[in-house]
Design a protein around this motif. Structure first.
Motif, PDB file in Angstrom:
ATOM      1  N   TRP A  67      -7.825   1.553  -0.348  1.00  0.00           N
ATOM      2  CA  TRP A  67      -6.845   1.968  -1.349  1.00  0.00           C
ATOM      3  C   TRP A  67      -6.001   0.788  -1.824  1.00  0.00           C
ATOM      4  O   TRP A  67      -5.677  -0.111  -1.048  1.00  0.00           O
ATOM      5  CB  TRP A  67      -5.936   3.051  -0.781  1.00  0.00           C
ATOM      6  CG  TRP A  67      -6.678   4.293  -0.386  1.00  0.00           C
ATOM      7  CD1 TRP A  67      -7.018   4.678   0.880  1.00  0.00           C
ATOM      8  CD2 TRP A  67      -7.196   5.297  -1.266  1.00  0.00           C
ATOM      9  NE1 TRP A  67      -7.707   5.859   0.847  1.00  0.00           N
ATOM     10  CE2 TRP A  67      -7.840   6.268  -0.461  1.00  0.00           C
ATOM     11  CE3 TRP A  67      -7.182   5.469  -2.645  1.00  0.00           C
ATOM     12  CZ2 TRP A  67      -8.445   7.389  -0.987  1.00  0.00           C
ATOM     13  CZ3 TRP A  67      -7.799   6.595  -3.183  1.00  0.00           C
ATOM     14  CH2 TRP A  67      -8.420   7.545  -2.365  1.00  0.00           C
ATOM     15  N   HIS A  68      -5.663   0.833  -3.110  1.00  0.00           N
ATOM     16  CA  HIS A  68      -4.831  -0.213  -3.692  1.00  0.00           C
ATOM     17  C   HIS A  68      -3.992   0.398  -4.813  1.00  0.00           C
ATOM     18  O   HIS A  68      -4.307   1.472  -5.339  1.00  0.00           O
ATOM     19  CB  HIS A  68      -5.685  -1.355  -4.244  1.00  0.00           C
ATOM     20  CG  HIS A  68      -6.693  -0.910  -5.276  1.00  0.00           C
ATOM     21  ND1 HIS A  68      -6.383  -0.731  -6.612  1.00  0.00           N
ATOM     22  CD2 HIS A  68      -8.010  -0.584  -5.159  1.00  0.00           C
ATOM     23  CE1 HIS A  68      -7.455  -0.332  -7.266  1.00  0.00           C
ATOM     24  NE2 HIS A  68      -8.459  -0.224  -6.422  1.00  0.00           N
ATOM     25  N   SER A  69      -2.930  -0.270  -5.173  1.00  0.00           N
ATOM     26  CA  SER A  69      -2.086   0.201  -6.260  1.00  0.00           C
ATOM     27  C   SER A  69      -2.876   0.168  -7.571  1.00  0.00           C
ATOM     28  O   SER A  69      -3.674  -0.751  -7.808  1.00  0.00           O
ATOM     29  CB  SER A  69      -0.850  -0.689  -6.377  1.00  0.00           C
ATOM     30  OG  SER A  69      -0.073  -0.326  -7.505  1.00  0.00           O
ATOM     31  N   CYS A  70      -2.660   1.188  -8.422  1.00  0.00           N
ATOM     32  CA  CYS A  70      -3.426   1.235  -9.670  1.00  0.00           C
ATOM     33  C   CYS A  70      -2.552   1.453 -10.883  1.00  0.00           C
ATOM     34  O   CYS A  70      -2.977   2.024 -11.888  1.00  0.00           O
ATOM     35  CB  CYS A  70      -4.537   2.273  -9.600  1.00  0.00           C
ATOM     36  SG  CYS A  70      -4.047   3.898  -9.007  1.00  0.00           S
ATOM     37  N   GLU A  76      -2.531   5.713  -5.655  1.00  0.00           N
ATOM     38  CA  GLU A  76      -3.369   4.607  -5.231  1.00  0.00           C
ATOM     39  C   GLU A  76      -4.805   4.925  -5.577  1.00  0.00           C
ATOM     40  O   GLU A  76      -5.177   6.094  -5.736  1.00  0.00           O
ATOM     41  CB  GLU A  76      -3.208   4.356  -3.726  1.00  0.00           C
ATOM     42  CG  GLU A  76      -3.386   5.570  -2.845  1.00  0.00           C
ATOM     43  CD  GLU A  76      -2.995   5.299  -1.395  1.00  0.00           C
ATOM     44  OE1 GLU A  76      -2.567   4.163  -1.092  1.00  0.00           O
ATOM     45  OE2 GLU A  76      -3.116   6.220  -0.576  1.00  0.00           O
ATOM     46  N   CYS A  77      -5.602   3.884  -5.744  1.00  0.00           N
ATOM     47  CA  CYS A  77      -6.972   4.054  -6.217  1.00  0.00           C
ATOM     48  C   CYS A  77      -7.952   3.335  -5.307  1.00  0.00           C
ATOM     49  O   CYS A  77      -7.594   2.451  -4.526  1.00  0.00           O
ATOM     50  CB  CYS A  77      -7.110   3.524  -7.649  1.00  0.00           C
ATOM     51  SG  CYS A  77      -6.155   4.448  -8.876  1.00  0.00           S
ATOM     52  N   ALA A  78      -9.203   3.744  -5.423  1.00  0.00           N
ATOM     53  CA  ALA A  78     -10.286   3.128  -4.655  1.00  0.00           C
ATOM     54  C   ALA A  78     -11.584   3.303  -5.430  1.00  0.00           C
ATOM     55  O   ALA A  78     -11.669   4.113  -6.360  1.00  0.00           O
ATOM     56  CB  ALA A  78     -10.394   3.760  -3.270  1.00  0.00           C
ATOM     57  N   ALA A  99      -8.774   8.411  -7.281  1.00  0.00           N
ATOM     58  CA  ALA A  99      -7.326   8.225  -7.246  1.00  0.00           C
ATOM     59  C   ALA A  99      -6.709   9.304  -6.368  1.00  0.00           C
ATOM     60  O   ALA A  99      -7.240  10.417  -6.267  1.00  0.00           O
ATOM     61  CB  ALA A  99      -6.731   8.292  -8.653  1.00  0.00           C
ATOM     62  N   LYS A 101      -2.668  10.829  -4.675  1.00  0.00           N
ATOM     63  CA  LYS A 101      -1.244  10.766  -4.390  1.00  0.00           C
ATOM     64  C   LYS A 101      -1.040  11.484  -3.074  1.00  0.00           C
ATOM     65  O   LYS A 101      -1.348  12.667  -2.946  1.00  0.00           O
ATOM     66  CB  LYS A 101      -0.428  11.439  -5.495  1.00  0.00           C
ATOM     67  CG  LYS A 101       1.074  11.282  -5.300  1.00  0.00           C
ATOM     68  CD  LYS A 101       1.849  11.889  -6.455  1.00  0.00           C
ATOM     69  CE  LYS A 101       3.340  11.623  -6.275  1.00  0.00           C
ATOM     70  NZ  LYS A 101       4.130  12.249  -7.385  1.00  0.00           N
ATOM     71  N   LYS A 102      -0.551  10.767  -2.093  1.00  0.00           N
ATOM     72  CA  LYS A 102      -0.477  11.316  -0.745  1.00  0.00           C
ATOM     73  C   LYS A 102       0.548  12.444  -0.666  1.00  0.00           C
ATOM     74  O   LYS A 102       1.506  12.513  -1.444  1.00  0.00           O
ATOM     75  CB  LYS A 102      -0.131  10.202   0.247  1.00  0.00           C
ATOM     76  CG  LYS A 102      -1.187   9.097   0.295  1.00  0.00           C
ATOM     77  CD  LYS A 102      -0.910   8.082   1.383  1.00  0.00           C
ATOM     78  CE  LYS A 102      -1.260   8.636   2.743  1.00  0.00           C
ATOM     79  NZ  LYS A 102      -1.179   7.602   3.801  1.00  0.00           N
ATOM     80  N   GLN A 129      -3.378  11.988 -12.475  1.00  0.00           N
ATOM     81  CA  GLN A 129      -2.242  11.090 -12.673  1.00  0.00           C
ATOM     82  C   GLN A 129      -1.260  11.630 -13.705  1.00  0.00           C
ATOM     83  O   GLN A 129      -0.057  11.433 -13.586  1.00  0.00           O
ATOM     84  CB  GLN A 129      -2.742   9.703 -13.095  1.00  0.00           C
ATOM     85  CG  GLN A 129      -3.473   8.968 -11.980  1.00  0.00           C
ATOM     86  CD  GLN A 129      -4.007   7.616 -12.414  1.00  0.00           C
ATOM     87  OE1 GLN A 129      -4.234   7.358 -13.602  1.00  0.00           O
ATOM     88  NE2 GLN A 129      -4.226   6.740 -11.453  1.00  0.00           N
TER      89      GLN A 129
END
Length: 527
Positions: A67-70, A76-78, A99, A101-102, A129
């Motif tokens: 996961w990383h910021s998008c 977060e996205c992957a 994508a 959102k926890k 999103q």
């Protein structure tokens, strides 16, 4: 030009128009190759895949999402990989954009909730999103990670590419109610050009964007998320995708909500005809409301709603001969094709009716087509710079792969036009001709109509809206009758889909199911 697409806005989840009509079906079993055509859809059901993971797929199921910021706060996205061809998994990969959102808490986390807005071709990542990740009920977002994956061929997941913006402008303006042989040839030429462009730009991918393959991709995503079962809310075409997942992986189906349901037993001709009738039902609801308003351009206050249909059809005919200005920077005028698209776009949600009345008033009384063009552009996802999303390209690619074409020639369509006009005097002719588009697709279909039973799955909530334009209510009843564990939830109202559209009864029933696992009583009705 109209397509079998359903899922309209990011709020409601819905869409339609551009190359065929609404949603589509999937293949008959685990293989992605075409099965022997059955004598009837009732004779065959989608078969479940083996519980064990084949060794060749182990590398895909063993992935861990990085996961990383998008760029969207809180998300977060992957990127995950799936095999291009499940029959030959060593022959190349497809990259899937994911994508999430926890869960925000409080309360115990219930896992991931995968969402899909429909289409086929709608971007699930954009949906989560822009709406689902922030607009779903707070108590649901507190307990679930909100997750979306763009299906293969869609948006961020290796999009199918066809025509560029300028050519799409031409395509969407093509006369879809031909009056003579020349206009028929032009329409067929537009369908062929669109199909050839898709084949030229996305040749390899076009053979592998079926609903079955996308459902199998979702199981890879489920594994990467670390969930033992898939929890899912799908709207419109997303119901077809969710039902297909349950059919393939009944033991891994968790809490599934299928809102605005499809009937997988129907061939393309019947799907298109049923949806045509659905838009007529929605238009009649709009017309009844319109003629009660002082600004209705389709009839004086209190006049019969049938008069509204006649006036609108007559207006379309005038535009067919004499398009009107729109003030568009690219010089587009409003002809019958774009006007029809604009009206149909407003049928998905009754909150758009006032906007449609205003747009029709400007067009019919002031010869200003700007308002209807705005509605049509929103439907086609065309931005102010003349760029289109790949929604229509992906929509055609999935539809034309999932089912054999409705018609193979203009002569067949001409014979079918009376039935379509009976289903909808206003929209029938154009929707009949739209049913021809897949006849020229560069790759053959891999799917056939079939039942989905998903025996062994946990309770599945199937939601139908009684005056839904894009997914007619009988489809929800039919899917609920097929699924062994279905609970049918009915919304008596207008618009496309029901969850999150203002019915406390519907929202409470679905939220209770998602949070507690308690499905509504089968046959529950809300208004």
């Amino acid at each position: 030009m109209h397509t079998r697409r359903s899922s309209r806005s990011l709020r409601t989840g819905g869409t339609l128009l551009a190359t065929a009509l609404l949603v589509s079906a999937c293949s008959l079993g685990a293989s992605t190759s075409a099965a022997t055509s059955p004598t009837s859809a009732a004779d065959v059901a989608l078969g479940a895949l083996p519980r064990s993971t084949p060794a060749a797929l182990s590398p895909y199921y063993g992935q861990k999402a990085r996961w990383h910021s998008c760029g969207v706060p809180g998300f977060e996205c992957a990127t995950l990989k799936a095999p291009l061809d499940y029959d030959k998994p060593v022959g190349g990969d497809v990259r899937l954009a994911v994508a999430r959102k926890k869960a925000t808490g409080p309360g115990k986390r219930l896992g991931s909730l995968l969402v899909n807005p429909g289409g086929p071709g709608g971007s699930a990542v954009a949906y989560v999103q822009a709406y689902a990740g922030i607009g779903y009920p707070a108590e649901v977002r507190a307990r679930y990670d909100m997750v979306a994956v763009d299906p293969r061929g869609v948006a961020r997941s290796e999009p199918v590419e066809c025509l560029d913006g300028r050519d799409m402008d031409t395509y969407t303006q093509t006369d879809s109610t031909p009056d003579d042989a020349r206009e028929t040839t032009e329409l067929v030429g537009a369908y062929k050009k669109f199909a050839e462009a898709c084949g030229a730009h996305s040749a390899k991918l076009l053979r592998h964007v079926s609903t079955v393959e996308t459902a199998r991709d979702m199981d890879i995503v489920r594994a990467a998320l670390g969930d033992a079962k898939l929890n899912y809310v799908g709207a419109s075409y997303g119901t077809f995708l969710g039902a297909t997942y349950a059919g393939l992986f009944p033991g891994r189906a968790g809490r599934l909500v299928l809102d605005g349901a499809m009937d997988p037993t129907l061939p393309a001709r019947r799907l298109n005809l049923d949806q045509t009738a659905g838009f007529e039902t929605a238009f009649q609801s709009f017309a009844k409301d319109c003629v009660q308003q002082p600004d209705c351009p389709l009839g004086a206050k209190g006049s019969p709603s049938a008069e509204a249909g006649r006036k609108l059809k007559a207006f379309f005919r005038k535009l067919d001969a004499h398009p009107i200005p729109t003030g568009d920077a690219d010089g587009r005028t409003l002809g019958e094709a774009l006007a029809t698209t604009g009206v149909i776009a407003a049928m998905y949600d009754e909150s758009s009716w006032a906007q449609l009345r205003e747009a029709l008033s400007s067009a019919m009384k002031k010869h200003d087509g700007a308002g209807l063009l705005v509605l049509a552009d929103s439907y086609y996802e065309r931005d102010g710079d003349g760029r289109y999303s790949n929604l229509m390209s992906a929509n055609a690619a999935v539809n034309c792969l999932d089912l054999p074409p409705a018609y193979d020639s203009p002569e067949e369509v001409e014979k079918a036009v009376p039935a379509f006009e009976k289903a909808s005097p206003v929209f029938g002719e154009g929707l009949a001709w739209a049913s021809l588009s897949c006849a020229y697709w560069p790759v053959g279909p891999t799917g056939e109509p079939h039942r989905i039973e998903a025996r062994g799955a946990a309770p599945i909530v199937v939601v139908g809206t009684t005056r839904d334009p894009a997914t007619p209510y009988p489809w929800a009843r039919a899917l609920a009758a097929q699924l062994a564990s279905a609970r049918l939830l009915t919304y008596e109202g207008d618009g496309h889909t029901a969850y999150g559209r203002g019915s406390t009864c519907i929202d409470s029933a679905i939220n209770t199911y998602l949070l507690r696992g308690t499905p509504p009583v089968d046959g529950k009705r809300c208004s």
